[in-house]
Design a protein around this motif. Structure first.
Motif, PDB file in Angstrom:
ATOM      1  N   ASP A  82       3.674  12.077 -10.075  1.00 35.04           N
ATOM      2  CA  ASP A  82       3.512  13.424  -9.858  1.00 35.04           C
ATOM      3  C   ASP A  82       4.511  14.169  -9.839  1.00 35.04           C
ATOM      4  OD1 ASP A  82       1.190  12.527 -10.337  1.00 35.04           O
ATOM      5  OD2 ASP A  82       0.723  11.777  -8.276  1.00 35.04           O
TER       6      ASP A  82
ATOM      7  N   HIS B   3      -0.019   0.082 -13.711  1.00 37.03           N
ATOM      8  CA  HIS B   3       0.039  -0.212 -12.240  1.00 37.03           C
ATOM      9  C   HIS B   3       0.217  -1.779 -12.063  1.00 37.03           C
ATOM     10  CE1 HIS B   3       1.392  -1.266  -8.606  1.00 37.03           C
ATOM     11  NE2 HIS B   3       0.624  -2.319  -8.698  1.00 37.03           N
TER      12      HIS B   3
ATOM     13  N   GLU C 116       0.947  -1.312   0.092  1.00 38.95           N
ATOM     14  CA  GLU C 116       0.017  -0.226   0.143  1.00 38.95           C
ATOM     15  C   GLU C 116       0.720   1.337   0.231  1.00 38.95           C
ATOM     16  OE1 GLU C 116      -3.915   2.295   2.372  1.00 38.95           O
ATOM     17  OE2 GLU C 116      -2.994   0.081   3.064  1.00 38.95           O
ATOM     18  N   GLU C 117       1.834   1.540   1.044  1.00 36.43           N
ATOM     19  CA  GLU C 117       3.005   2.182   0.924  1.00 36.43           C
ATOM     20  C   GLU C 117       3.707   2.919  -0.786  1.00 36.43           C
ATOM     21  OE1 GLU C 117       6.821   4.695   3.798  1.00 36.43           O
ATOM     22  OE2 GLU C 117       5.774   1.907   3.893  1.00 36.43           O
TER      23      GLU C 117
ATOM     24  N   THR D 297       3.270   6.620  -6.878  1.00 33.50           N
ATOM     25  CA  THR D 297       2.327   7.805  -7.935  1.00 33.50           C
ATOM     26  C   THR D 297       3.342   9.048  -7.452  1.00 33.50           C
ATOM     27  OG1 THR D 297       0.448   5.718  -7.392  1.00 33.50           O
ATOM     28  CG2 THR D 297      -0.113   8.436  -7.508  1.00 33.50           C
ATOM     29  N   ASN D 298       3.823   8.770  -6.144  1.00 35.32           N
ATOM     30  CA  ASN D 298       4.310  10.317  -5.995  1.00 35.32           C
ATOM     31  C   ASN D 298       5.653  11.162  -7.044  1.00 35.32           C
ATOM     32  OD1 ASN D 298       2.614  11.248  -4.464  1.00 35.32           O
ATOM     33  ND2 ASN D 298       4.056  10.394  -2.651  1.00 35.32           N
TER      34      ASN D 298
ATOM     35  N   ASN E  94       2.854   1.538  -3.325  1.00 35.05           N
ATOM     36  CA  ASN E  94       1.867   2.502  -4.614  1.00 35.05           C
ATOM     37  C   ASN E  94       1.104   3.757  -4.590  1.00 35.05           C
ATOM     38  OD1 ASN E  94       0.878   0.024  -5.751  1.00 35.05           O
ATOM     39  ND2 ASN E  94      -1.040  -0.326  -4.490  1.00 35.05           N
ATOM     40  N   LYS E  95       2.015   4.426  -2.792  1.00 35.29           N
ATOM     41  CA  LYS E  95       1.851   5.701  -3.000  1.00 35.29           C
ATOM     42  C   LYS E  95       2.747   6.103  -3.497  1.00 35.29           C
ATOM     43  CE  LYS E  95      -1.970   6.000   0.846  1.00 35.29           C
ATOM     44  NZ  LYS E  95      -1.547   5.878   2.088  1.00 35.29           N
ATOM     45  N   ILE E  96       4.417   5.761  -3.012  1.00 29.24           N
ATOM     46  CA  ILE E  96       5.455   6.339  -3.581  1.00 29.24           C
ATOM     47  C   ILE E  96       6.105   6.053  -4.863  1.00 29.24           C
ATOM     48  CG2 ILE E  96       7.917   5.259  -3.560  1.00 29.24           C
ATOM     49  CD1 ILE E  96       7.347   4.343   0.485  1.00 29.24           C
TER      50      ILE E  96
END
Length: 720
Positions: free
Chosen positions: A307, A336, A296-297, A303-304, A299-301
């Motif tokens: 961005d 993904h 989960e973390e 995406t960041n 995926n956020k990393i």
């Protein structure tokens, strides 16, 4: 050593290494057991043959029985069959009298003893032909000298040398004299029109032994006094061993010793059951210095990263920024992929016997030279002291490139002072793997006046980014303003090569994206790709890796053989084309809808891999790659929670099943170009073809793998 062993075991010191026999690249041989006299028929009792060393590849008995050792590892990709065919062709012996065996690792006599990247045939092609042709010429020269005639007046065929008078000599009758001759240079190679072996179907040379269950694989290997080792490793990535209690483990019947090495604990037993049972009885305390990682973390990393603005530019053509600013429309999509284990059917295993005199290693390994060097460094020994034997592998897919299991065996044996065989359980294999990295791609396209004028691919990956050749694959050169940017996040989860590294997912992302572009431009997907290829067909850009004209021919063949333009009620087609590992592949997948979900029923594949050595083996490789690509795109899902893998065995990890495998129809583009790889190129286009077919059926685009999860998450939309 028994008399039989002496007759079939040859000193590698007597092998000749000559640049004339293997000019450049990969020196790959095989055990060619061929009767070169017409009256000698296999099977042959090799225990009673008198062999003469000929060169680093070929040994011939005086009755014509020929032995050529093959250094390259066999992982099911068929090189142990295809490579012998190349030498046998130029050597002019009959294939039905050929037997093949595996050679040992030998840094001195051979180069590039590697199975990886679908490069074995490509790198070995010229050297193997040269080896066969040079050997044949030396045999002819020896026969000519024996007859007292000019070598030019003699010819060889099917292992028999004939002179102008019609006199005949078998290869075995002149091998001793031939081996002492000077190696000729610039020997004549056959034209493709003269081939009688290359291009003909040949059965896997190990098939009889595989069917009979004869020892071939690493798990089959046994040695006197050998103990089995089952290793307890940290249960989560990022953990270290704090303490352990082995009292219960030592009580298990058959357990002889428990050894700590690094953050691992090895339980040694007289059999795998004892060793594995002893490992389960261990009590260990694990600690970690920092917070353990979760998907989960990640995926956020990732995406960041996408961005953000911190990227390494891998390729940039034209003015991408201007193309996007002036576009009529911009399309942007994000894709993904999850981590994936390798899941070789034969779990990791390796044998090691470390003694003061030498280090004996045996097992399934894709990189024997690298592994031998690392073992030598680990044990602070000379590499020349290592004797490494390669076994056949029950799957590799990149996992057996790394050899961590071989290093474990060597380290344990060094401490235990015993011959050791490390054997992974399935749970060990899946939870302590080297995984396909999780990756996100963001792709943008600028459209203007009905054309693609700009293209920007961003990659955010765990641990590493695409290798440098990939930015020069399609669509590089097809779009005037083109950019590839990459960035990664360093993780403690071990990642590495997985069948068709990076392109196994990138091909799906890009080929799905091009179908969206085609829809936006109101063009047929095949037509769009063919139009784009016109821009690169005559390029002078030496960085471009693929051939526009070869890709065009491959696409046209796939469209023709799949009846692309014909529509059948209830059948939905998806197209994909990709270049990887020097081979061009195009695929058309057909699906039907059953109980609201897609079922892949057929895949038509067109392949340009140059000259096809063994059609049976080539088809097998493409079919396997396609099924692998479909299975993992549809079902493959793997994640981590606080450093721990989400799956441990096949009861929860989803693979494609027998009743889910479609018919795979393979067609080859016919040409006389040098052969290229086949072990990996069939896989990358498969996911894109299926995804594009799914869209035709459900009007639902696939952006994440596995597709089944995406479909189930959007089931209401799909069913509507």
């Amino acid at each position: 050593m028994s008399t039989k062993e002496k007759n079939i075991t040859f000193s590698r010191r007597n092998f000749l290494k000559t640049s004339a026999l293997a000019s450049g690249g990969l020196l790959v041989g095989f055990n060619l057991f061929t009767a070169c006299k017409s009256e000698v028929k296999p099977p042959v009792d090799i225990a009673n043959l008198n062999f003469n060393d000929f060169n680093a590849f070929i040994k011939i008995a005086n009755n014509g029985y020929v032995t050529i050792f093959s250094p390259n590892p066999e992982i099911g990709q068929g090189v142990k069959t295809a490579m012998p065919m190349i030498i046998a062709e130029e050597l002019d012996v009959e294939w039905n009298k050929v037997h093949v065996a595996q050679g040992k690792y030998n840094k001195k006599e051979y180069t590039r003893q590697v199975a990886g990247g679908s490069q074995s045939i490509r790198f070995g092609w010229d050297a193997l032909r040269q080896t066969g042709a040079t050997t044949k010429q030396m045999l002819i020269n020896a026969a000519a000298a024996k007859w007292g005639v000019e070598a030019a007046s003699c010819k060889a065929s099917k292992g028999i040398i004939t002179n102008a008078k019609g006199e005949k000599l078998g290869y075995g009758e002149v091998v001793k004299e031939a081996a002492a001759l000077k190696v000729p240079e610039n020997v004549k190679l056959k034209e493709p029109s003269e081939y009688t072996i290359i291009g003909q179907d040949a059965i896997n040379v190990d098939v009889d032994k595989i069917i009979r269950g004869e020892p071939l694989f690493g798990l089959d290997y046994k040695a006197e006094g050998m103990l089995y080792a089952s290793v307890l490793r940290p249960p989560a990535f990022g953990q270290t061993l704090e303490s352990f209690d082995d009292s219960e483990a030592k009580k298990v019947n058959g357990v002889s010793k428990v050894i700590k090495f690094g953050d691992k604990i090895a339980v040694l037993g007289s059999n795998t059951w004892a060793a594995m049972k002893g490992k389960k009885a261990l009590k260990a305390v694990w600690s970690s210095d920092e917070e353990l990682e979760s998907t989960e973390e990640h995926n956020k990393i990732l995406t960041n990263i996408l961005d953000g603005k911190e990227f390494e530019i891998r390729r940039e053509d034209g003015n991408v920024k201007k193309a996007f600013k002036e576009a009529d429309k911009v399309i942007e999509r994000t894709y993904h992929s999850p981590f994936l284990p390798h899941n070789c059917m034969e779990p990791m295993n390796f044998y090691a016997n470390v003694t003061p005199a030498k280090i004996h290693l045996v097992g399934p390994i894709q990189t024997p030279q690298w592994t031998a060097g690392r073992v030598a460094k680990l044990l602070e020994r000379k590499e020349s002291e290592i004797d490494l034997e390669m076994t056949r592998m029950g799957g590799g897919f990149g996992r057996r490139l790394y050899g961590d299991f071989a290093l474990e065996a060597a380290e344990i044996s060094n401490v235990a002072k015993k011959p050791i065989k490390v054997v992974y359980s399935r749970e060990d294999d899946m939870t302590d793997g080297i995984y396909r990295p999780a990756i996100k791609y963001r792709i943008s396209a600028a459209l203007k006046d009905g054309k693609v004028t700009g293209y920007h691919l961003k990659e955010a990956a765990i641990n590493g980014n695409m290798y440098d050749l990939i930015p020069n694959f399609f669509p590089a050169g097809c779009i005037p303003n083109y950019k590839v940017s990459t960035q990664n996040y360093k993780s403690k989860i071990t990642t590495g090569a997985w069948r068709a590294p990076y392109t196994n997912f990138l091909a799906f992302a890009e080929q799905s994206f091009f179908d969206e572009i085609a829809e936006e431009l109101e063009k047929d997907p095949v037509k769009l790709r063919l139009e784009l290829l016109q821009n690169v067909k005559n390029t002078s850009d030496e960085k471009i890796e693929y051939s526009g004209s070869r890709m065009e021919n491959t696409i046209k063949l796939a469209a023709e053989k799949s009846n692309w333009k014909e529509n059948t009620a209830g059948v939905f087609k998806g197209f994909s084309a990709y270049y990887s590992h020097n081979t061009h592949v195009a695929e058309v997948a057909e699906i039907i809808v059953k109980e609201g979900m897609p079922v892949v029923t057929k895949v038509v594949v067109a392949v340009d891999c140059g000259i096809v050595i063994n059609p049976t083996g080539a088809i097998n490789q493409i079919q396997g790659g396609v099924l692998d690509g479909i299975g993992h795109a549809m079902y493959g899902d793997f994640s981590f929670e606080k450093g721990k893998p989400s799956h441990k065995n096949f009861n929860t990890y989803r693979l494609i099943r027998m009743n889910e495998t479609p018919k795979v129809e393979v067609h080859f583009v016919k040409n006389e170009l040098s052969p290229t790889g086949l072990g990996e190129p069939g896989l990358p286009p498969a996911g894109g073809a299926v995804a594009n077919a799914i869209y035709k059926a459900f009007k639902n685009r696939m952006y994440n793998q596995p597709f089944i999860k995406e479909l189930e998450n959007n089931k209401e939309k799909v069913l509507s």
